[in-house]
Design a protein around this motif. Structure first.
Motif, short mmCIF file in Angstrom:
data_model
loop_
_atom_site.label_atom_id
_atom_site.label_comp_id
_atom_site.label_asym_id
_atom_site.label_seq_id
_atom_site.Cartn_x
_atom_site.Cartn_y
_atom_site.Cartn_z
N SER A 256 0.83 -1.20 0.00
CA SER A 256 0.00 0.00 0.00
C SER A 256 0.87 1.26 0.00
O SER A 256 0.60 2.22 -0.72
CB SER A 256 -0.92 -0.01 1.22
N PHE A 257 1.91 1.24 0.81
CA PHE A 257 2.84 2.37 0.85
C PHE A 257 3.51 2.56 -0.50
O PHE A 257 3.59 3.68 -1.01
CB PHE A 257 3.89 2.16 1.94
N LEU A 258 3.97 1.47 -1.10
CA LEU A 258 4.62 1.55 -2.40
C LEU A 258 3.67 2.10 -3.46
O LEU A 258 4.06 2.92 -4.30
CB LEU A 258 5.15 0.18 -2.83
N LEU A 259 2.41 1.67 -3.41
CA LEU A 259 1.42 2.18 -4.36
C LEU A 259 1.25 3.68 -4.19
O LEU A 259 1.21 4.43 -5.16
CB LEU A 259 0.09 1.47 -4.17
N SER A 260 1.19 4.13 -2.95
CA SER A 260 1.02 5.56 -2.68
C SER A 260 2.20 6.36 -3.21
O SER A 260 2.03 7.39 -3.85
CB SER A 260 0.86 5.81 -1.19
N VAL A 261 3.39 5.89 -2.93
CA VAL A 261 4.59 6.63 -3.31
C VAL A 261 4.88 6.52 -4.80
O VAL A 261 5.05 7.51 -5.49
CB VAL A 261 5.81 6.16 -2.48
N LEU A 262 4.93 5.29 -5.29
CA LEU A 262 5.31 5.07 -6.69
C LEU A 262 4.17 5.39 -7.65
O LEU A 262 4.37 6.10 -8.63
CB LEU A 262 5.74 3.61 -6.89
N GLY A 263 3.00 4.87 -7.35
CA GLY A 263 1.88 5.02 -8.27
C GLY A 263 1.39 6.45 -8.39
O GLY A 263 1.31 7.01 -9.48
N VAL A 264 1.05 7.04 -7.27
CA VAL A 264 0.48 8.39 -7.30
C VAL A 264 1.53 9.42 -7.70
O VAL A 264 1.24 10.34 -8.46
CB VAL A 264 -0.17 8.73 -5.94
N GLY A 265 2.74 9.27 -7.23
CA GLY A 265 3.81 10.19 -7.61
C GLY A 265 4.06 10.16 -9.11
O GLY A 265 4.19 11.20 -9.75
N SER A 266 4.07 8.96 -9.67
CA SER A 266 4.27 8.83 -11.12
C SER A 266 3.10 9.43 -11.88
O SER A 266 3.28 10.09 -12.91
CB SER A 266 4.41 7.35 -11.51
N PHE A 267 1.89 9.23 -11.37
CA PHE A 267 0.71 9.78 -12.04
C PHE A 267 0.72 11.30 -12.02
O PHE A 267 0.43 11.95 -13.02
CB PHE A 267 -0.56 9.23 -11.37
N LEU A 268 1.11 11.90 -10.89
CA LEU A 268 1.19 13.36 -10.82
C LEU A 268 2.25 13.89 -11.79
O LEU A 268 2.05 14.92 -12.43
CB LEU A 268 1.47 13.82 -9.39
N ASN A 269 3.37 13.19 -11.89
CA ASN A 269 4.41 13.60 -12.83
C ASN A 269 3.92 13.49 -14.28
O ASN A 269 4.21 14.35 -15.11
CB ASN A 269 5.67 12.75 -12.65
N LEU A 270 3.18 12.44 -14.57
CA LEU A 270 2.63 12.27 -15.92
C LEU A 270 1.66 13.40 -16.24
O LEU A 270 1.70 13.97 -17.34
CB LEU A 270 1.93 10.92 -16.05
N LEU A 271 0.80 13.75 -15.30
CA LEU A 271 -0.13 14.84 -15.53
C LEU A 271 0.59 16.17 -15.74
O LEU A 271 0.18 16.98 -16.58
CB LEU A 271 -1.12 14.95 -14.37
#
Length: 64
Positions: free
Chosen positions: A16-31
Protein backbone atom coordinates in the motif's frame (compact mmCIF):
# COMPACT_ATOMS: atom_id res chain seq x y z
CA UNK A 1 9.74 -2.75 -12.81
CA UNK A 2 8.13 -0.71 -10.03
CA UNK A 3 4.76 -2.37 -10.70
CA UNK A 4 6.40 -5.80 -10.46
CA UNK A 5 7.84 -4.82 -7.07
CA UNK A 6 4.43 -3.72 -5.93
CA UNK A 7 2.72 -6.93 -7.05
CA UNK A 8 5.36 -9.23 -5.60
CA UNK A 9 5.30 -7.61 -2.12
CA UNK A 10 3.68 -10.07 0.33
CA UNK A 11 3.08 -7.46 3.07
CA UNK A 12 -0.09 -5.47 2.35
CA UNK A 13 1.07 -2.45 4.37
CA UNK A 14 4.30 -2.17 2.41
CA UNK A 15 2.49 -2.73 -0.89
CA UNK A 16 0.00 0.00 0.00
CA UNK A 17 2.84 2.37 0.85
CA UNK A 18 4.62 1.55 -2.40
CA UNK A 19 1.42 2.18 -4.36
CA UNK A 20 1.02 5.56 -2.68
CA UNK A 21 4.59 6.63 -3.31
CA UNK A 22 5.31 5.07 -6.69
CA UNK A 23 1.88 5.02 -8.27
CA UNK A 24 0.48 8.39 -7.30
CA UNK A 25 3.81 10.19 -7.61
CA UNK A 26 4.27 8.83 -11.12
CA UNK A 27 0.71 9.78 -12.04
CA UNK A 28 1.19 13.36 -10.82
CA UNK A 29 4.41 13.60 -12.83
CA UNK A 30 2.63 12.27 -15.92
CA UNK A 31 -0.13 14.84 -15.53
CA UNK A 32 2.44 17.63 -15.17
CA UNK A 33 4.13 16.44 -18.36
CA UNK A 34 0.81 16.33 -20.22
CA UNK A 35 -0.11 19.78 -18.98
CA UNK A 36 3.21 21.24 -20.09
CA UNK A 37 3.24 19.63 -23.54
CA UNK A 38 -0.50 19.59 -24.28
CA UNK A 39 -1.32 19.93 -27.97
CA UNK A 40 -4.07 22.48 -27.32
CA UNK A 41 -5.38 24.82 -24.60
CA UNK A 42 -8.36 22.60 -23.73
CA UNK A 43 -6.18 19.56 -23.04
CA UNK A 44 -3.80 21.75 -21.05
CA UNK A 45 -6.63 23.07 -18.88
CA UNK A 46 -8.15 19.63 -18.30
CA UNK A 47 -4.83 18.09 -17.26
CA UNK A 48 -4.18 21.07 -14.99
CA UNK A 49 -7.52 20.56 -13.24
CA UNK A 50 -7.06 16.79 -12.96
CA UNK A 51 -3.54 17.25 -11.53
CA UNK A 52 -4.84 19.81 -9.04
CA UNK A 53 -7.61 17.44 -7.93
CA UNK A 54 -5.25 14.48 -7.63
CA UNK A 55 -2.80 16.57 -5.60
CA UNK A 56 -5.65 17.37 -3.18
CA UNK A 57 -6.34 13.64 -2.77
CA UNK A 58 -2.67 13.01 -2.03
CA UNK A 59 -2.55 15.84 0.50
CA UNK A 60 -5.68 14.51 2.20
CA UNK A 61 -4.22 10.99 2.37
CA UNK A 62 -0.96 12.23 3.86
CA UNK A 63 -2.56 14.63 6.33
CA UNK A 64 -2.66 14.03 10.07
Amino acid sequence: MSVATLLSEPDFSIASFLLSVLGVGSFLNLLAFLERYAPDPVTQRITHLVRQDEARHVAFGLGP
